[in-house]
Design a protein around this motif. Structure first.
Motif, PDB file in Angstrom:
ATOM      1  N   UNK A 260       5.152  -3.158  11.377  1.00  0.00           N
ATOM      2  CA  UNK A 260       4.057  -2.052  11.563  1.00  0.00           C
ATOM      3  C   UNK A 260       3.282  -1.869  10.202  1.00  0.00           C
ATOM      4  N   UNK A 261       4.159  -1.973   9.157  1.00  0.00           N
ATOM      5  CA  UNK A 261       3.650  -1.726   7.787  1.00  0.00           C
ATOM      6  C   UNK A 261       2.488  -2.669   7.673  1.00  0.00           C
ATOM      7  N   UNK A 262       2.468  -4.017   7.804  1.00  0.00           N
ATOM      8  CA  UNK A 262       1.459  -5.044   7.561  1.00  0.00           C
ATOM      9  C   UNK A 262       0.377  -5.081   8.473  1.00  0.00           C
ATOM     10  N   UNK A 263       0.690  -4.481   9.905  1.00  0.00           N
ATOM     11  CA  UNK A 263      -0.574  -3.889  10.601  1.00  0.00           C
ATOM     12  C   UNK A 263      -1.206  -2.902  10.208  1.00  0.00           C
ATOM     13  N   UNK A 264      -0.606  -1.793   9.581  1.00  0.00           N
ATOM     14  CA  UNK A 264      -1.130  -0.801   8.974  1.00  0.00           C
ATOM     15  C   UNK A 264      -2.031  -1.011   8.049  1.00  0.00           C
ATOM     16  N   UNK A 265      -1.347  -2.052   6.983  1.00  0.00           N
ATOM     17  CA  UNK A 265      -2.405  -2.368   5.844  1.00  0.00           C
ATOM     18  C   UNK A 265      -3.564  -3.089   6.122  1.00  0.00           C
ATOM     19  N   UNK A 266      -3.407  -4.061   7.124  1.00  0.00           N
ATOM     20  CA  UNK A 266      -4.589  -4.572   7.593  1.00  0.00           C
ATOM     21  C   UNK A 266      -5.615  -3.579   8.310  1.00  0.00           C
ATOM     22  N   UNK A 267      -5.292  -2.717   9.016  1.00  0.00           N
ATOM     23  CA  UNK A 267      -5.944  -1.943   9.620  1.00  0.00           C
ATOM     24  C   UNK A 267      -6.583  -0.913   8.337  1.00  0.00           C
TER      25      UNK A 267
ATOM     26  N   UNK B 243       3.443   1.426   0.170  1.00  0.00           N
ATOM     27  CA  UNK B 243       3.996   2.903   0.605  1.00  0.00           C
ATOM     28  C   UNK B 243       4.481   2.788   1.902  1.00  0.00           C
ATOM     29  N   UNK B 244       3.644   2.047   3.097  1.00  0.00           N
ATOM     30  CA  UNK B 244       4.156   2.126   4.453  1.00  0.00           C
ATOM     31  C   UNK B 244       5.371   1.153   4.458  1.00  0.00           C
ATOM     32  N   UNK B 245       5.411   0.039   3.982  1.00  0.00           N
ATOM     33  CA  UNK B 245       6.485  -0.901   4.117  1.00  0.00           C
ATOM     34  C   UNK B 245       7.997  -0.239   3.470  1.00  0.00           C
ATOM     35  N   UNK B 246       7.736   0.771   2.791  1.00  0.00           N
ATOM     36  CA  UNK B 246       9.151   1.560   2.237  1.00  0.00           C
ATOM     37  C   UNK B 246       9.434   2.529   3.352  1.00  0.00           C
ATOM     38  N   UNK B 247       8.871   2.813   4.296  1.00  0.00           N
ATOM     39  CA  UNK B 247       9.221   4.041   5.316  1.00  0.00           C
ATOM     40  C   UNK B 247       8.899   3.503   6.703  1.00  0.00           C
ATOM     41  N   UNK B 248       8.377   2.476   6.998  1.00  0.00           N
ATOM     42  CA  UNK B 248       8.250   1.719   8.513  1.00  0.00           C
ATOM     43  C   UNK B 248       8.687   0.576   8.572  1.00  0.00           C
ATOM     44  N   UNK B 249       9.092  -0.141   9.805  1.00  0.00           N
ATOM     45  CA  UNK B 249       9.485  -1.550   9.990  1.00  0.00           C
ATOM     46  C   UNK B 249       8.207  -2.325   9.332  1.00  0.00           C
ATOM     47  N   UNK B 250       8.731  -3.602   8.969  1.00  0.00           N
ATOM     48  CA  UNK B 250       7.539  -4.673   8.278  1.00  0.00           C
ATOM     49  C   UNK B 250       6.542  -4.926   9.109  1.00  0.00           C
TER      50      UNK B 250
ATOM     51  N   UNK C  57       1.038  -2.782  -5.649  1.00  0.00           N
ATOM     52  CA  UNK C  57       2.488  -2.892  -6.028  1.00  0.00           C
ATOM     53  C   UNK C  57       3.078  -3.969  -5.601  1.00  0.00           C
ATOM     54  N   UNK C  58       4.236  -4.579  -6.196  1.00  0.00           N
ATOM     55  CA  UNK C  58       4.926  -5.677  -5.362  1.00  0.00           C
ATOM     56  C   UNK C  58       6.328  -5.237  -5.227  1.00  0.00           C
ATOM     57  N   UNK C  59       6.789  -4.102  -5.418  1.00  0.00           N
ATOM     58  CA  UNK C  59       8.065  -3.266  -4.656  1.00  0.00           C
ATOM     59  C   UNK C  59       7.843  -1.769  -4.812  1.00  0.00           C
ATOM     60  N   UNK C  60       8.890  -1.400  -4.065  1.00  0.00           N
ATOM     61  CA  UNK C  60       9.200   0.260  -4.429  1.00  0.00           C
ATOM     62  C   UNK C  60      10.571   0.438  -4.178  1.00  0.00           C
TER      63      UNK C  60
END
Length: 306
Positions: A226-233, A217-224, A245-248
């Protein structure tokens, strides 16, 4: 209606065990296949919605676990609240009996509501809390150990952390009394930014409130980055459910692909032991898409299990 639900919920126990300490103690399986669940949301064109007329082309939600068992050899499901044709006690008891008969189980309910827990209007916030409480009661009746509740946008306010904390504290307190875990998902990019959710979870500071990391979800709306830092958090606060998911594909046709090796590595690093719910979320047939997600998940859970 809600008082009847609460009464029914009080008479049943969810799949949570306790060791004498406060907080949930869900008994998660260790076998990779048993950790996999299938979300009903991707199959919304094949399942009757809450306001749909009966149709021979669409199944009732209560039959979804058996259907997944036949199609995917997976019987654990994550139903979407808008697929429940009713929340009265009779239907919920029938639902649970049908799922039990199929040797299935509900691992989480994905709950979407329209009232915002951070609205400036106190009545609006109270509606949001009551809506979450209703679905916590549903979770108890059908044997789900948890719910994922959403943070809906408010018409009168930008996201407000303090008001959201106040509301979610009430939800978490109610959930604790029912032995139900509440999860928050990085879904809406405005109201459910992963770092906003982490702040919210940390300020509520309840063992009954956790994150529901979504792989894309975040990968589809934010820079990569940022998204991976977000998923780690998010995975640092995960407990019972994550969305694989593997894609959107967005409305403009852009495809966002998940680095599955990296994301499952984040999952392992966080020592996540909960369920992985398959949520195919792009154009096309959800059946082969879900089968592919299951295969990838079994590979990574098997190869990364400690």
């Amino acid at each position: 209606m809600q008082s009847a639900l609460a009464a029914a919920a009080t008479s049943l126990c969810p799949q949570v065990a306790f060791s004498g300490e406060p907080g949930p103690r869900v008994q998660f399986p260790t076998d990779a296949r048993e950790r996999v669940a299938i979300a009903s949301y991707p199959f919304r064109n094949f399942i009757l919605g809450a306001h749909d007329q009966p149709s021979a082309q669409k199944m009732d939600l209560k039959d979804f676990a058996a259907h997944c068992g036949e199609k995917f050899n997976i019987r654990k499901i994550e139903p979407w609240n808008r697929h429940f044709p009713s929340t009265d006690a009779r239907y919920l008891e029938e639902f649970r009996a049908t799922v039990d008969k199929s040797r299935g189980a509900v691992v989480n309910i994905a709950v979407d509501g329209d009232h915002s827990p951070y609205a400036a209007d106190a009545a609006e916030r109270a509606e949001a809390v009551a809506f979450s409480e209703k679905w916590i009661d549903v979770a108890v009746v059908i044997g789900s150990p948890s719910v994922r509740t959403n943070i809906a946008e408010a018409k009168d306010s930008k996201p407000d952390l303090d008001r959201a904390v106040e509301s979610l504290k009430r939800v978490a307190e109610y959930a604790a009394g029912k032995n139900i875990v509440v999860h928050l998902e990085n879904d809406n990019p405005v109201t459910e930014d992963p770092f906003f959710l982490v702040q919210l979870i940390e300020k509520v500071n309840s063992p009954w409130l956790h994150s529901n990391p979504d792989f894309c979800n975040t990968l589809a709306t934010k820079p990569e980055e940022y998204a991976y830092r977000g998923i780690a958090a998010m995975f640092q606060h995960a407990y019972g459910i994550c969305h694989v998911k593997d894609m959107e594909t967005n409305e403009q046709g852009q495809v966002f692909r998940v680095d599955m090796t990296k994301t499952f590595g984040i999952l392992k690093h966080a020592n996540y032991r909960g369920y992985c719910s398959m949520e195919f979320d792009t154009h096309g047939d959800p059946y082969p898409g879900t089968a592919a997600l299951i295969a990838q998940t079994l590979h990574y859970l098997g190869s990364t299990a400690s």
